[in-house]
Motif scaffolding. Sequence first.
Motif, PDB file in Angstrom:
ATOM      1  N   UNK A 357       0.846  -1.194   0.000  1.00  0.00           N
ATOM      2  CA  UNK A 357       0.000   0.000   0.000  1.00  0.00           C
ATOM      3  C   UNK A 357       0.875   1.235   0.000  1.00  0.00           C
ATOM      4  N   UNK A 358       0.306   2.346  -0.452  1.00  0.00           N
ATOM      5  CA  UNK A 358       1.014   3.621  -0.489  1.00  0.00           C
ATOM      6  C   UNK A 358      -0.019   4.733  -0.395  1.00  0.00           C
ATOM      7  N   UNK A 359       0.460   5.968  -0.263  1.00  0.00           N
ATOM      8  CA  UNK A 359      -0.422   7.128  -0.214  1.00  0.00           C
ATOM      9  C   UNK A 359      -0.194   7.974  -1.453  1.00  0.00           C
ATOM     10  N   UNK A 360      -1.281   8.227  -2.192  1.00  0.00           N
ATOM     11  CA  UNK A 360      -1.237   9.087  -3.363  1.00  0.00           C
ATOM     12  C   UNK A 360      -2.311  10.152  -3.249  1.00  0.00           C
ATOM     13  N   UNK A 361      -2.568  10.831  -4.333  1.00  0.00           N
ATOM     14  CA  UNK A 361      -3.575  11.878  -4.322  1.00  0.00           C
ATOM     15  C   UNK A 361      -3.199  13.063  -3.460  1.00  0.00           C
ATOM     16  N   UNK A 362      -1.900  13.282  -3.269  1.00  0.00           N
ATOM     17  CA  UNK A 362      -1.435  14.417  -2.454  1.00  0.00           C
ATOM     18  C   UNK A 362      -1.389  15.632  -3.381  1.00  0.00           C
ATOM     19  N   UNK A 363      -2.573  15.998  -3.842  1.00  0.00           N
ATOM     20  CA  UNK A 363      -2.636  16.981  -4.904  1.00  0.00           C
ATOM     21  C   UNK A 363      -3.459  18.202  -4.599  1.00  0.00           C
ATOM     22  N   UNK A 364      -3.945  18.339  -3.371  1.00  0.00           N
ATOM     23  CA  UNK A 364      -4.749  19.487  -2.978  1.00  0.00           C
ATOM     24  C   UNK A 364      -3.900  20.436  -2.123  1.00  0.00           C
ATOM     25  N   UNK A 365      -4.334  21.672  -2.056  1.00  0.00           N
ATOM     26  CA  UNK A 365      -3.540  22.671  -1.339  1.00  0.00           C
ATOM     27  C   UNK A 365      -3.289  22.279   0.107  1.00  0.00           C
ATOM     28  N   UNK A 366      -4.257  21.561   0.732  1.00  0.00           N
ATOM     29  CA  UNK A 366      -4.103  21.175   2.142  1.00  0.00           C
ATOM     30  C   UNK A 366      -3.723  19.709   2.317  1.00  0.00           C
ATOM     31  N   UNK A 367      -3.372  19.004   1.245  1.00  0.00           N
ATOM     32  CA  UNK A 367      -2.988  17.589   1.341  1.00  0.00           C
ATOM     33  C   UNK A 367      -1.677  17.428   2.099  1.00  0.00           C
ATOM     34  N   UNK A 368      -1.636  16.476   3.004  1.00  0.00           N
ATOM     35  CA  UNK A 368      -0.376  16.158   3.672  1.00  0.00           C
ATOM     36  C   UNK A 368      -0.429  14.785   4.311  1.00  0.00           C
ATOM     37  N   UNK A 369       0.743  14.267   4.601  1.00  0.00           N
ATOM     38  CA  UNK A 369       0.907  13.015   5.342  1.00  0.00           C
ATOM     39  C   UNK A 369       1.824  13.331   6.513  1.00  0.00           C
ATOM     40  N   UNK A 370       1.347  13.050   7.726  1.00  0.00           N
ATOM     41  CA  UNK A 370       2.104  13.406   8.930  1.00  0.00           C
ATOM     42  C   UNK A 370       2.518  12.145   9.679  1.00  0.00           C
ATOM     43  N   UNK A 371       3.813  11.997   9.856  1.00  0.00           N
ATOM     44  CA  UNK A 371       4.398  10.846  10.534  1.00  0.00           C
ATOM     45  C   UNK A 371       4.762  11.222  11.967  1.00  0.00           C
ATOM     46  N   UNK A 372       4.514  10.320  12.892  1.00  0.00           N
ATOM     47  CA  UNK A 372       4.974  10.469  14.272  1.00  0.00           C
ATOM     48  C   UNK A 372       6.146   9.516  14.460  1.00  0.00           C
ATOM     49  N   UNK A 373       7.333  10.054  14.681  1.00  0.00           N
ATOM     50  CA  UNK A 373       8.545   9.236  14.738  1.00  0.00           C
ATOM     51  C   UNK A 373       9.249   9.465  16.067  1.00  0.00           C
ATOM     52  N   UNK A 374      10.056   8.486  16.439  1.00  0.00           N
ATOM     53  CA  UNK A 374      10.780   8.568  17.708  1.00  0.00           C
ATOM     54  C   UNK A 374      12.273   8.577  17.437  1.00  0.00           C
ATOM     55  N   UNK A 375      12.996   9.428  18.173  1.00  0.00           N
ATOM     56  CA  UNK A 375      14.450   9.458  18.075  1.00  0.00           C
ATOM     57  C   UNK A 375      15.067   9.315  19.458  1.00  0.00           C
ATOM     58  N   UNK A 376      16.212   8.683  19.500  1.00  0.00           N
ATOM     59  CA  UNK A 376      16.859   8.377  20.776  1.00  0.00           C
ATOM     60  C   UNK A 376      17.584   9.571  21.374  1.00  0.00           C
ATOM     61  N   UNK A 377      17.959  10.544  20.534  1.00  0.00           N
ATOM     62  CA  UNK A 377      18.710  11.693  21.032  1.00  0.00           C
ATOM     63  C   UNK A 377      18.463  12.883  20.128  1.00  0.00           C
ATOM     64  N   UNK A 378      18.581  14.089  20.684  1.00  0.00           N
ATOM     65  CA  UNK A 378      18.412  15.306  19.902  1.00  0.00           C
ATOM     66  C   UNK A 378      19.600  15.503  18.971  1.00  0.00           C
ATOM     67  N   UNK A 379      19.358  16.191  17.841  1.00  0.00           N
ATOM     68  CA  UNK A 379      20.438  16.500  16.917  1.00  0.00           C
ATOM     69  C   UNK A 379      20.033  16.252  15.481  1.00  0.00           C
ATOM     70  N   UNK A 380      21.028  16.260  14.604  1.00  0.00           N
ATOM     71  CA  UNK A 380      20.756  16.054  13.188  1.00  0.00           C
ATOM     72  C   UNK A 380      20.545  14.570  12.895  1.00  0.00           C
ATOM     73  N   UNK A 381      19.516  14.276  12.111  1.00  0.00           N
ATOM     74  CA  UNK A 381      19.196  12.909  11.714  1.00  0.00           C
ATOM     75  C   UNK A 381      19.033  12.861  10.197  1.00  0.00           C
ATOM     76  N   UNK A 382      19.082  11.666   9.665  1.00  0.00           N
ATOM     77  CA  UNK A 382      18.857  11.471   8.237  1.00  0.00           C
ATOM     78  C   UNK A 382      17.432  10.965   8.025  1.00  0.00           C
ATOM     79  N   UNK A 383      16.662  11.711   7.241  1.00  0.00           N
ATOM     80  CA  UNK A 383      15.315  11.286   6.867  1.00  0.00           C
ATOM     81  C   UNK A 383      15.374  10.672   5.479  1.00  0.00           C
ATOM     82  N   UNK A 384      14.998   9.421   5.378  1.00  0.00           N
ATOM     83  CA  UNK A 384      14.923   8.736   4.086  1.00  0.00           C
ATOM     84  C   UNK A 384      13.455   8.617   3.703  1.00  0.00           C
TER      85      UNK A 384
END
Length: 458
Positions: A357-384
């Motif tokens: 499955x995937x998310x498409x139709x992100x084509x409207x002015x207010x369209x978005x996908x919001x992820x809640x993610x956890x990190x072990x420490x503050x600082x710079x991370x790599x988002x893939x």
Amino acid sequence: MRPLPPHPLKRRIARGLAFVAAAAAMGLGLGPASAAPLPDSPVLDRDFADPDVVKVGGTYHAYATNGDGKHIQHATSRDLKRWKADSRDVLPVLGGWAAPRRDLVWAPEVFATGDGFAMHYTAHDRASDRQCIGVALSSSPDGPFRPVGDGPLVCPAAEGGAIDASSYTEGGQRYLLWKNDGNCCGTDTWLHLQPVTWDGTRTTGDPVRLIRLIRQDPTGEDGVVEAPTLVKRAGQYVLFYSAGDYRGDHYRTGYAVARTLTGPYTKAAKPLMTTETLSGAVHGPGGQDVVTGPDGRDRIVFHGWLADPRRRVMYTAGLGFANGYPVVRGSKVLYQAENALVHHAAVRDAPSASDGRAVGGIGHADSHVEFTVFTAAAGEHRLSVWFGNGSQDGAGSPVEATHGLTVNGRTAGTVRYRHTGWDRWSVVDTALALKEGWNTIRLSKGEYYAELDGVEVA
């Protein structure tokens, strides 16, 4: 914009409610570093495989597969960090049905019955020449546990026997989870759920195969699924299990989810813990159990390999649930787009995506996908970001697409997606600053129409 199935309002509302419920549950999530450990070193540095943990009063009791000359090992702790190993064998005698083979006594499960404590253990059945599950009882969690019954509790000899007992209770009913040991003899391996009496000494119904986790998958699980552990969080059943060859780095912990107790269970696209996702801090993580820590938050307890001498030692790590899906502190996780908060867009079937499955139709002015993610420490991370982009301009030429990126409500730039074609998934990396603990990452409508499979934070 690429045509997609309609995205009903009720789906958006349901996902919004699920997100609110999950957000409320985050108070019982991973929390600050002092409360949610990283699996950076063993909490019990001795051979202590397949740990099972039960809390009695203010004391945690851990039980493990044979070792140190004992059928079943036992250790105690007040905080899940400092453990004291018991010098005694808490299962000094096996049931009369079992062969006198200490090396074949595995994977104990202990629970309170109200009148005392029961232990389910795996041993070798003389009659069938298979590993099977037996029962022992004790008045104390310290043992000694004494076998009961004239034979094993569960022993489907034609299916390879039974191993890896685990207990789950709901609505005043106790259930036994177990694996038929088809790996021993070339038959299919399944994880089962079976009702038992409250003291665990008798089965009271037929086992149910937990479908969609079921058959051994040589390409995905190395032919093994075992060690089931079941919990319910935010209205969803989460079935943890171990997979792969237990003898080395390829052993790992996976999970599947369901909305009803007996399934169907949907297996996650990627494992929860592997040697790689833990960045080599633990080798071959598996044999897991879930327990509530002194702070009221979940922990996952599991073993991993150390060398010289070669042994499986015990680790603990903080365990949280992002939108109802488990996250282990210190383990990289692929967050599926369809499990995120999807607004004015559509979840669609996508056979070539990571879990179909995937998310498409992100084509409207207010369209978005919001992820809640956890990190072990503050600082710079790599988002893939795993994406697909088949967009074309007015002349029919392939074009780059973009999404706006916000982190914890603040603008963090733009993610750019090269042209791949529809249903051809690729990955793009970007750096971003995250705080310790829970973060929200939102990808919003930009130029053209990229679709999302998921994100990974490292």
